[in-house]
Design a protein around this motif. Structure first.
Motif, PDB file in Angstrom:
ATOM      1  N   GLU A  39      11.540  11.343  46.472  1.00  0.00           N
ATOM      2  CA  GLU A  39      11.265   9.923  46.221  1.00  0.00           C
ATOM      3  C   GLU A  39      10.821   9.811  44.769  1.00  0.00           C
ATOM      4  O   GLU A  39       9.815  10.413  44.384  1.00  0.00           O
ATOM      5  CB  GLU A  39      10.152   9.421  47.165  1.00  0.00           C
ATOM      6  CG  GLU A  39       9.895   7.954  47.039  1.00  0.00           C
ATOM      7  CD  GLU A  39       8.764   7.487  47.969  1.00  0.00           C
ATOM      8  OE1 GLU A  39       8.452   8.165  48.958  1.00  0.00           O
ATOM      9  OE2 GLU A  39       8.192   6.435  47.653  1.00  0.00           O
ATOM     10  N   ASP A  40      11.555   9.090  43.967  1.00  0.00           N
ATOM     11  CA  ASP A  40      11.315   9.036  42.519  1.00  0.00           C
ATOM     12  C   ASP A  40      11.240  10.473  41.982  1.00  0.00           C
ATOM     13  O   ASP A  40      12.161  11.226  42.191  1.00  0.00           O
ATOM     14  CB  ASP A  40      10.059   8.230  42.194  1.00  0.00           C
ATOM     15  CG  ASP A  40      10.161   6.800  42.748  1.00  0.00           C
ATOM     16  OD1 ASP A  40      11.303   6.298  42.843  1.00  0.00           O
ATOM     17  OD2 ASP A  40       9.132   6.208  43.113  1.00  0.00           O
ATOM     18  N   GLY A 101       7.415   7.903  30.977  1.00  0.00           N
ATOM     19  CA  GLY A 101       6.913   6.555  30.692  1.00  0.00           C
ATOM     20  C   GLY A 101       6.947   5.609  31.883  1.00  0.00           C
ATOM     21  O   GLY A 101       6.054   4.783  32.056  1.00  0.00           O
ATOM     22  N   SER A 102       7.968   5.747  32.715  1.00  0.00           N
ATOM     23  CA  SER A 102       8.109   4.811  33.827  1.00  0.00           C
ATOM     24  C   SER A 102       7.036   5.018  34.895  1.00  0.00           C
ATOM     25  O   SER A 102       6.896   4.214  35.816  1.00  0.00           O
ATOM     26  CB  SER A 102       9.498   4.923  34.446  1.00  0.00           C
ATOM     27  OG  SER A 102       9.667   6.207  34.971  1.00  0.00           O
ATOM     28  N   ARG A 104       3.794   5.245  34.245  1.00  0.00           N
ATOM     29  CA  ARG A 104       2.471   4.847  33.763  1.00  0.00           C
ATOM     30  C   ARG A 104       1.831   3.742  34.606  1.00  0.00           C
ATOM     31  O   ARG A 104       0.638   3.550  34.558  1.00  0.00           O
ATOM     32  CB  ARG A 104       2.500   4.462  32.284  1.00  0.00           C
ATOM     33  CG  ARG A 104       3.119   3.121  31.960  1.00  0.00           C
ATOM     34  CD  ARG A 104       2.893   2.776  30.511  1.00  0.00           C
ATOM     35  NE  ARG A 104       1.498   2.424  30.249  1.00  0.00           N
ATOM     36  CZ  ARG A 104       1.012   2.158  29.052  1.00  0.00           C
ATOM     37  NH1 ARG A 104       1.791   2.233  28.005  1.00  0.00           N
ATOM     38  NH2 ARG A 104      -0.246   1.832  28.901  1.00  0.00           N
ATOM     39  N   LEU A 106       2.018   3.595  37.932  1.00  0.00           N
ATOM     40  CA  LEU A 106       1.698   4.059  39.296  1.00  0.00           C
ATOM     41  C   LEU A 106       0.190   4.036  39.518  1.00  0.00           C
ATOM     42  O   LEU A 106      -0.580   4.347  38.609  1.00  0.00           O
ATOM     43  CB  LEU A 106       2.210   5.489  39.504  1.00  0.00           C
ATOM     44  CG  LEU A 106       3.718   5.667  39.632  1.00  0.00           C
ATOM     45  CD1 LEU A 106       4.074   7.149  39.660  1.00  0.00           C
ATOM     46  CD2 LEU A 106       4.250   4.995  40.892  1.00  0.00           C
ATOM     47  N   ASP A 110      -0.207   4.055  45.201  1.00  0.00           N
ATOM     48  CA  ASP A 110       1.174   4.549  45.255  1.00  0.00           C
ATOM     49  C   ASP A 110       1.215   6.022  45.647  1.00  0.00           C
ATOM     50  O   ASP A 110       2.083   6.451  46.405  1.00  0.00           O
ATOM     51  CB  ASP A 110       1.865   4.371  43.894  1.00  0.00           C
ATOM     52  CG  ASP A 110       2.043   2.902  43.554  1.00  0.00           C
ATOM     53  OD1 ASP A 110       2.479   2.147  44.424  1.00  0.00           O
ATOM     54  OD2 ASP A 110       1.726   2.500  42.406  1.00  0.00           O
ATOM     55  N   TYR A 115       3.622   7.992  48.297  1.00  0.00           N
ATOM     56  CA  TYR A 115       4.281   9.304  48.316  1.00  0.00           C
ATOM     57  C   TYR A 115       3.734  10.241  49.406  1.00  0.00           C
ATOM     58  O   TYR A 115       4.507  10.808  50.175  1.00  0.00           O
ATOM     59  CB  TYR A 115       4.139   9.987  46.953  1.00  0.00           C
ATOM     60  CG  TYR A 115       4.818   9.232  45.832  1.00  0.00           C
ATOM     61  CD1 TYR A 115       6.174   8.927  45.888  1.00  0.00           C
ATOM     62  CD2 TYR A 115       4.102   8.838  44.707  1.00  0.00           C
ATOM     63  CE1 TYR A 115       6.804   8.244  44.849  1.00  0.00           C
ATOM     64  CE2 TYR A 115       4.713   8.152  43.671  1.00  0.00           C
ATOM     65  CZ  TYR A 115       6.060   7.854  43.748  1.00  0.00           C
ATOM     66  OH  TYR A 115       6.667   7.174  42.727  1.00  0.00           O
TER      67      TYR A 115
ATOM     68  N   ASN B 157       9.424  -0.748  31.570  1.00  0.00           N
ATOM     69  CA  ASN B 157       8.909   0.177  32.590  1.00  0.00           C
ATOM     70  C   ASN B 157       8.085  -0.561  33.636  1.00  0.00           C
ATOM     71  O   ASN B 157       8.147  -0.238  34.829  1.00  0.00           O
ATOM     72  CB  ASN B 157       8.052   1.260  31.934  1.00  0.00           C
ATOM     73  CG  ASN B 157       8.900   2.391  31.399  1.00  0.00           C
ATOM     74  OD1 ASN B 157       9.972   2.679  31.911  1.00  0.00           O
ATOM     75  ND2 ASN B 157       8.429   3.040  30.356  1.00  0.00           N
ATOM     76  N   TYR B 161       8.918  -0.689  37.535  1.00  0.00           N
ATOM     77  CA  TYR B 161       7.938  -0.273  38.544  1.00  0.00           C
ATOM     78  C   TYR B 161       7.811  -1.348  39.623  1.00  0.00           C
ATOM     79  O   TYR B 161       7.838  -1.072  40.820  1.00  0.00           O
ATOM     80  CB  TYR B 161       6.580  -0.021  37.865  1.00  0.00           C
ATOM     81  CG  TYR B 161       5.426   0.051  38.835  1.00  0.00           C
ATOM     82  CD1 TYR B 161       5.219   1.192  39.611  1.00  0.00           C
ATOM     83  CD2 TYR B 161       4.542  -1.015  38.981  1.00  0.00           C
ATOM     84  CE1 TYR B 161       4.171   1.262  40.509  1.00  0.00           C
ATOM     85  CE2 TYR B 161       3.486  -0.948  39.877  1.00  0.00           C
ATOM     86  CZ  TYR B 161       3.305   0.186  40.644  1.00  0.00           C
ATOM     87  OH  TYR B 161       2.278   0.252  41.539  1.00  0.00           O
ATOM     88  N   LYS B 164      10.974  -1.476  41.793  1.00  0.00           N
ATOM     89  CA  LYS B 164      11.020  -0.334  42.719  1.00  0.00           C
ATOM     90  C   LYS B 164      10.079  -0.568  43.896  1.00  0.00           C
ATOM     91  O   LYS B 164      10.408  -0.277  45.045  1.00  0.00           O
ATOM     92  CB  LYS B 164      10.586   0.942  41.987  1.00  0.00           C
ATOM     93  CG  LYS B 164      11.717   1.732  41.382  1.00  0.00           C
ATOM     94  CD  LYS B 164      11.141   3.050  40.877  1.00  0.00           C
ATOM     95  CE  LYS B 164      12.131   3.852  40.111  1.00  0.00           C
ATOM     96  NZ  LYS B 164      11.531   5.062  39.558  1.00  0.00           N
ATOM     97  N   LYS B 165       8.896  -1.069  43.568  1.00  0.00           N
ATOM     98  CA  LYS B 165       7.886  -1.307  44.602  1.00  0.00           C
ATOM     99  C   LYS B 165       8.402  -2.335  45.618  1.00  0.00           C
ATOM    100  O   LYS B 165       8.250  -2.161  46.834  1.00  0.00           O
ATOM    101  CB  LYS B 165       6.595  -1.777  43.948  1.00  0.00           C
ATOM    102  CG  LYS B 165       5.410  -1.615  44.869  1.00  0.00           C
ATOM    103  CD  LYS B 165       4.094  -1.597  44.139  1.00  0.00           C
ATOM    104  CE  LYS B 165       3.022  -1.375  45.168  1.00  0.00           C
ATOM    105  NZ  LYS B 165       1.869  -0.717  44.738  1.00  0.00           N
TER     106      LYS B 165
END
Lengths: 245, 181
Positions: A39-40, A101-102, A104, A106, A110, A115, B157, B161, B164-165
């Motif tokens: 997942e991700d 970067g993507s 940051r 979370l 989460d 997860y 980003n 995010y 995606k959520k």
């Protein structure tokens, strides 16, 4: 006397450098495993059991975000994972991957309710059980404590190793420093705080031992040996073990 | 910990900082005038950011130097005591004694609230300095060259995010409804 010791130390250093010039092959995380869920950037690995009928309650190992999951499986002959498998446990582990970067944005929610919860559900589905054992290491232990508190119906046993839980303490250097750090400012600037930045902090906890003594200790463990194959193999093994960490 | 001669370095630097704040610092803090007012103000802000970082850096350096001196003093004492009791200290014993003494002295210093507060300040000023540099780089180079900036990438980003959520939440809802059927 001192002169002789100096010559012996120089010999050790020379032998060590000779090995470093032709570094031996080594690998980490060698215990066989299958990827059963992704997942991700998170990957859930299942270690192939080494006994015919493993213990029914599976173990999910949750490691820290700031280190690699194979820390518990560094050396084939000294591996926590291998030991657990040989003891008859069914072992799963979360590999968090390398953040970019993507990631940051979370949040703890989460990680814990996203997860980890999805990984637990996947293991439950595979094992047909309602509850599993959570083994949280370091920051993964903190996550596991949060998870067990939020989802007690899915956790049969909770085991934590070196997990910080009580942060309102002055017992460790990191606790003391953290109170004076403007963490929000650091996170705002970096987004994903670089590993080197964190490593710098950890090295500062005992700089002389971690930045000097550790390396001197390595060369001190090297044996002086000329034309002795067994001795050279021992030296290679010493270097390999050091490089694994 | 005993007083060291590096305290004079610290005093000198404090004096320098006070003089700077009373002279050049005041000019730098002055409101900008003219058509390029906004740009000038931003450029001038860089001066204070750099001076703040420099001041924090010098504070930390002076403190570290004092600790080094203290560790050296303790090592000298231990070596002198060792010479009386056990005259044949070899290189290895000396090395061990050195590492032990330096490690203990530094740990003692790093446990102090003084170090924690100094490190906190240094980090905070370092972040301000780096943030300022990034803003300047974005504004003066990347934007005029029509290149993507970190701020823009962060915005994308954040959007990613959030999307995606939403997808994950919807997938869970669909799955739950399918299970109910």
């Amino acid at each position: 006397m001192n002169g002789l010791i100096l010559i012996e130390d120089f010999e050790k250093f020379k032998h060590g450098m000779e090995i470093f010039l032709m570094p031996p092959d080594f690998s980490v995380g060698t215990t066989p495993s299958d990827i059963i869920y992704t997942e991700d950037k998170m990957t859930l690995l299942h270690y192939i059991p080494t006994v015919e009928k493993p213990h029914p309650v599976p173990i999910l190992i949750v490691y820290a975000l700031v280190n690699r999951y194979y820390i518990l499986d560094l050396q084939p002959d000294k591996s926590v994972i291998k030991k657990l498998l040989d003891e008859g446990f069914d072992v799963y582990i979360i590999d968090w991957g390398y953040p970019s970067g993507s990631d940051r944005y979370l949040t703890l929610d989460d990680y814990v309710n996203g997860y980890i919860n999805n990984a637990v559900d996947k293991i439950k589905e595979r094992s047909g059980l309602d509850k599993i054992t959570l083994l949280g290491v370091c920051q993964g232990g903190t996550f596991s404590v949060m998870y067990a508190a939020q989802h007690p119906e899915k956790v049969e046993n909770l085991v934590t190793l070196v997990a910080p839980v009580n942060f309102d303490s002055d017992t460790g250097l990191l606790h003391i420093w953290a109170k004076s750090l403007d963490v929000d400012k650091i996170v705002d600037y970096y987004g994903i705080v670089p590993g080197d930045f964190l490593n710098g902090g950890f090295l500062l906890t005992d700089p002389f031992r971690l930045m000097i003594d550790k390396y001197v200790g390595l060369f001190d463990r090297i044996e002086s040996c000329q034309d002795d194959t067994e001795c050279q193999l021992r030296n290679e093994e010493t270097i390999k073990n050091f490089l694994r960490i | 910990m005993e007083k060291s001669s590096f305290e004079s370095t610290q005093e000198f630097f404090d004096l320098w900082l006070k003089t700077y704040e009373a002279t050049t610092g005041r000019i730098v803090e002055m409101p900008a005038l003219g058509p390029a007012r906004e740009k000038s103000e931003k450029l001038m802000k860089g001066f204070s950011t750099s001076v703040n970082l420099y001041a924090a850096w010098m504070d930390s350096t002076a403190n570290f130097q004092s600790v080094f001196l203290e560790a050296m003093r303790r090592l000298r004492e231990k070596m002198a005591a060792g010479k009386e009791g056990e005259p044949n200290l070899d290189n290895k014993d000396l090395y061990k004694l050195g590492i032990e003494t330096y490690s203990e002295t530094f740990k003692e210093f790093m446990k102090s609230g003084h170090f924690a507060s100094d490190m906190g300040k240094l980090n905070s000023h370092l972040m301000d300095f780096q943030k300022y540099n990034r803003e300047m780089l974005e504004e003066n180079y990347l934007k005029p060259m029509n290149l993507p900036t970190k701020t823009e990438i962060d915005e994308i980003n954040k959007e990613l995010y959030s999307l995606k959520k939403t997808v994950k939440e919807l997938t869970t809802q669909i799955k739950t409804q399918e299970e109910k059927k």
